[in-house]
Write a protein that holds these residues in place. Structure first.
Motif, mmCIF file in Angstrom:
data_model
loop_
_atom_site.group_PDB
_atom_site.id
_atom_site.type_symbol
_atom_site.label_atom_id
_atom_site.label_comp_id
_atom_site.label_asym_id
_atom_site.label_seq_id
_atom_site.Cartn_x
_atom_site.Cartn_y
_atom_site.Cartn_z
ATOM 1 N N LYS A 40 28.315 43.739 49.342
ATOM 2 C CA LYS A 40 28.103 42.723 50.385
ATOM 3 C C LYS A 40 28.749 41.658 49.832
ATOM 4 O O LYS A 40 29.362 40.892 50.797
ATOM 5 N N ARG A 41 28.701 41.062 48.747
ATOM 6 C CA ARG A 41 28.893 39.718 48.229
ATOM 7 C C ARG A 41 30.547 39.603 48.313
ATOM 8 O O ARG A 41 31.040 38.608 48.960
ATOM 9 N N CYS A 42 31.271 40.580 48.392
ATOM 10 C CA CYS A 42 32.968 40.660 48.371
ATOM 11 C C CYS A 42 33.031 40.301 49.980
ATOM 12 O O CYS A 42 33.808 39.487 49.947
ATOM 13 N N SER A 43 32.463 40.917 50.781
ATOM 14 C CA SER A 43 32.512 40.874 52.270
ATOM 15 C C SER A 43 32.214 39.203 52.597
ATOM 16 O O SER A 43 32.973 38.525 53.492
ATOM 17 N N GLU A 44 31.232 38.762 52.233
ATOM 18 C CA GLU A 44 30.595 37.525 52.423
ATOM 19 C C GLU A 44 31.564 36.323 52.025
ATOM 20 O O GLU A 44 31.786 35.542 52.790
ATOM 21 N N ARG A 45 32.004 36.328 51.126
ATOM 22 C CA ARG A 45 33.039 35.424 50.500
ATOM 23 C C ARG A 45 34.358 35.672 51.048
ATOM 24 O O ARG A 45 34.791 34.505 51.315
ATOM 25 N N SER A 46 34.895 36.947 51.366
ATOM 26 C CA SER A 46 36.076 37.119 52.325
ATOM 27 C C SER A 46 35.880 36.267 53.781
ATOM 28 O O SER A 46 36.672 35.552 53.900
ATOM 29 N N ASN A 67 35.651 39.608 42.875
ATOM 30 C CA ASN A 67 35.127 40.156 44.331
ATOM 31 C C ASN A 67 36.392 40.765 44.872
ATOM 32 O O ASN A 67 37.602 39.918 44.950
ATOM 33 N N ILE A 68 36.421 42.067 45.335
ATOM 34 C CA ILE A 68 37.764 42.483 45.792
ATOM 35 C C ILE A 68 37.242 42.932 47.368
ATOM 36 O O ILE A 68 36.188 43.577 47.757
ATOM 37 N N SER A 69 38.229 42.975 48.428
ATOM 38 C CA SER A 69 37.981 43.033 49.540
ATOM 39 C C SER A 69 39.349 43.747 50.462
ATOM 40 O O SER A 69 40.538 43.415 49.854
ATOM 41 N N HIS A 70 39.131 44.211 51.500
ATOM 42 C CA HIS A 70 40.510 44.655 52.281
ATOM 43 C C HIS A 70 40.378 43.956 53.527
ATOM 44 O O HIS A 70 39.334 43.979 54.340
ATOM 45 N N VAL A 127 45.141 32.700 64.173
ATOM 46 C CA VAL A 127 43.931 31.756 64.399
ATOM 47 C C VAL A 127 42.822 32.405 65.122
ATOM 48 O O VAL A 127 41.641 32.567 64.856
ATOM 49 N N GLN A 128 43.389 32.806 66.359
ATOM 50 C CA GLN A 128 42.637 33.566 67.224
ATOM 51 C C GLN A 128 41.965 34.708 67.347
ATOM 52 O O GLN A 128 41.079 35.038 67.835
ATOM 53 N N ASN A 129 42.655 35.777 66.553
ATOM 54 C CA ASN A 129 42.182 37.181 66.523
ATOM 55 C C ASN A 129 41.198 37.294 65.565
ATOM 56 O O ASN A 129 40.626 36.610 64.781
ATOM 57 N N ASP A 130 40.332 38.360 65.939
ATOM 58 C CA ASP A 130 39.329 38.780 65.190
ATOM 59 C C ASP A 130 39.780 39.536 63.798
ATOM 60 O O ASP A 130 40.774 39.944 64.056
ATOM 61 N N ARG A 131 39.099 39.569 62.780
ATOM 62 C CA ARG A 131 39.433 40.085 61.526
ATOM 63 C C ARG A 131 38.608 41.132 61.156
ATOM 64 O O ARG A 131 37.228 40.736 61.120
ATOM 65 N N VAL A 132 38.852 42.294 60.647
ATOM 66 C CA VAL A 132 38.224 43.147 60.013
ATOM 67 C C VAL A 132 37.992 42.934 58.370
ATOM 68 O O VAL A 132 39.210 43.197 57.925
ATOM 69 N N ILE A 133 36.977 42.755 57.850
ATOM 70 C CA ILE A 133 36.756 42.395 56.587
ATOM 71 C C ILE A 133 35.988 43.609 55.648
ATOM 72 O O ILE A 133 34.753 43.715 56.132
ATOM 73 N N GLY A 134 36.557 44.234 54.959
ATOM 74 C CA GLY A 134 35.995 45.512 54.258
ATOM 75 C C GLY A 134 35.906 45.090 52.688
ATOM 76 O O GLY A 134 36.834 45.354 51.737
ATOM 77 N N GLY A 135 34.655 44.723 52.405
ATOM 78 C CA GLY A 135 34.301 44.217 51.060
ATOM 79 C C GLY A 135 33.966 45.427 50.227
ATOM 80 O O GLY A 135 33.322 46.453 50.720
ATOM 81 N N PRO A 144 33.738 45.071 41.292
ATOM 82 C CA PRO A 144 32.597 45.766 42.007
ATOM 83 C C PRO A 144 32.518 47.425 42.017
ATOM 84 O O PRO A 144 31.426 47.660 42.428
ATOM 85 N N GLN A 145 33.627 48.010 41.356
ATOM 86 C CA GLN A 145 33.478 49.238 41.490
ATOM 87 C C GLN A 145 32.437 50.035 40.370
ATOM 88 O O GLN A 145 31.838 50.940 40.422
ATOM 89 N N THR A 146 32.318 49.046 39.525
ATOM 90 C CA THR A 146 31.403 49.402 38.271
ATOM 91 C C THR A 146 30.039 48.470 38.531
ATOM 92 O O THR A 146 29.074 48.839 37.973
ATOM 93 N N HIS A 147 30.178 47.275 38.870
ATOM 94 C CA HIS A 147 29.097 46.107 38.587
ATOM 95 C C HIS A 147 28.719 45.909 39.976
ATOM 96 O O HIS A 147 27.600 44.891 40.113
ATOM 97 N N GLY A 148 29.033 46.273 41.156
ATOM 98 C CA GLY A 148 28.639 45.940 42.218
ATOM 99 C C GLY A 148 28.467 44.324 42.691
ATOM 100 O O GLY A 148 29.577 43.633 42.374
ATOM 101 N N GLU A 149 27.324 43.953 43.197
ATOM 102 C CA GLU A 149 27.308 42.733 43.458
ATOM 103 C C GLU A 149 27.076 41.515 42.543
ATOM 104 O O GLU A 149 27.521 40.218 42.866
ATOM 105 N N SER A 150 26.979 41.930 41.340
ATOM 106 C CA SER A 150 26.983 41.123 40.173
ATOM 107 C C SER A 150 28.534 40.922 39.594
ATOM 108 O O SER A 150 28.860 40.474 38.506
ATOM 109 N N ALA A 151 29.492 41.791 40.186
ATOM 110 C CA ALA A 151 30.952 41.766 39.397
ATOM 111 C C ALA A 151 31.403 40.364 39.263
ATOM 112 O O ALA A 151 31.293 39.450 39.999
#
Length: 421
Positions: free
Chosen positions: A188-194, A159-162, A177-185, A149-156
């Motif tokens: 956009k596709r990285c985040s959605e897949r995470s 996919n990589i997230s934190h 199970v119960q806690n919220d999760r902060v997802i940083g892709g 994703p650092q070079t090809h963005g959405e088409s990579a």
């Protein structure tokens, strides 16, 4: 694209519960760890750490064939990296600790050969800002045949997230199970897949941001706690000087509707609050002044407790002139970094016990109900009953539930948690 096989790299206090949680949802999970003992233990359906209810999850997952542990990564659809992020060695006194990313680098290079187009890689390890991008670069260097994703963005291709964990030891199974999760892709596709992956078991909200903000969110949460604890710890030192019961004082101050002071202790431990603030300070040393000071306050508290112990030894000898220091037995109650767990990482209680052992001429015993053996200096691990009869000086370092059930009747007590005062 669905995730049929999930790999979790690092089977410690976060990785193993996460692996077990996916497996409990009937996903095939491959756990990876360099520790052969951990791998063998898990493959027997047992666990090598203490965490309520985790043993049942792992046992069922292994027996049903959904979880296995290996030394070397195998192909999967998603890879979660949950390895340690310690500090580099300090070269000079006063230097700011800097994060050591070698474990993340090693994990990246280990999984790189088995990556295929369409895979997702998530860094869960608490990391300094920019670590996810660094991981992406390591993966890209190892696999020039794939796009990232650092070079090809959405088409990579990959996919990589934190997505940092934010769970409380002793409650990990529930909070995963119960806690919220902060997802940083990293896209956009990285985040959605995470989000799709974590929704396999996460009932809390999955909040999307970018990778750098997700990294900073975890560091901010723990740095905020560190600053609050530092205020309580500094207050306890001031109150000791002024002959004021700090726990009574805090209880009174907290009656104010907008005041919520935390409880002081012997320091701050664990691989989160005691570590994460340094990741911020190391990146912006000239700006993170309050965070830096809080770390110094909390890091110095164990030495202050140790000095109180040395003072009590002197007081004991003044009142018992027929004895020498070699005759004094000091008992340390609790060694873990927080109550009712077996985790000794960055534990101020353990550090205090080590200091006492290194400087005291007499016996030093420890009571830690959550571990079975201890190989630290000349400290002897004993039962609670034994300590109550053998010890001359009692040092309460961790407020384990077993300790709260007793009321110690002794003349020489140092209570760093305020449960026997």
């Amino acid at each position: 694209m669905s995730f049929e096989t999930i790999s979790v790299v690092g089977l410690g206090y976060i990785g193993l519960p996460t692996a077990a949680m996916f497996a409990s949802r009937k996903k095939k999970v491959i756990g990876v760890d360099v520790n052969q003992h951990a791998v063998d233990t898990i493959n027997r359906g047992e666990i090598h750490i203490v965490e309520p209810d985790l043993d049942m999850l792992v046992s069922a997952a292994v027996q049903q064939g959904y979880l296995k542990a290996v030394i070397n990564p195998e192909p999967a659809d998603a890879f979660l990296i949950a390895v340690p992020t310690p500090f580099l060695p300090i070269e000079n006194e006063g230097d700011i600790p800097k994060p050591d990313l070698r474990y993340i680098e090693a994990a990246s290079k280990a999984v790189a050969p088995v990556l295929k187009k369409g895979d997702l890689v998530i860094l869960e390890s608490t990391s300094p800002v920019g670590a996810t991008e660094q991981m992406a670069d390591w993966l890209s260097e190892a696999r020039p045949d794939l796009t990232f994703p650092q070079t090809h963005g959405e088409s990579a291709d990959i996919n990589i997230s934190h997505c940092p964990e934010r769970v409380l030891p002793g409650h990990v199974v529930t909070e995963l199970v119960q806690n919220d999760r902060v997802i940083g892709g990293m896209s956009k596709r990285c985040s959605e897949r995470s989000v799709e992956l974590y929704k396999t078991f996460v009932m809390g909200e999955c909040v999307i941001t970018n990778a750098r903000t997700a990294e900073m969110a975890k560091l901010t949460e723990n740095s905020s706690r560190d600053v609050q604890i530092a205020f309580a710890n500094e207050l306890s030192i001031i109150c000791d000087e002024l002959d004021i019961n700090v726990w009574e004082l805090i209880s009174l101050a907290n009656r104010h509707p907008r005041v919520n002071i935390l409880q002081p202790g012997p320091g701050v431990g664990g691989h989160c609050i005691a570590v994460d603030p340094w990741f911020i300070v190391s990146k912006t040393p000239d700006k993170a002044k309050l965070i830096h000071t809080a770390r110094e306050v909390n890091d110095s508290k164990p030495y202050w407790v140790f000095e109180k112990v040395r003072g009590m030894v002197t007081e004991f000898l003044e009142q018992n002139t027929n004895k020498s220091e070699k005759d004094i037995t000091i008992a340390c109650y609790g060694l873990s970094f927080k109550p009712d767990i077996d985790d000794l990482r960055e534990s101020p209680a353990l550090e205090i016990a080590k200091q006492i052992s290194s400087n005291h001429e007499g016996p030093v015993i420890a009571i830690e109900p959550n571990i079975d053996e201890l190989d630290v200096g000349n400290i002897e691990l004993v039962s609670l009953d034994s300590s109550l009869t053998r010890a001359d000086i009692h040092v309460l370092l961790v407020d384990h539930s077993q300790f709260k059930k007793i009321r110690l009747n002794a003349d020489f007590i140092i209570d760093s948690k305020g449960i026997w005062i």
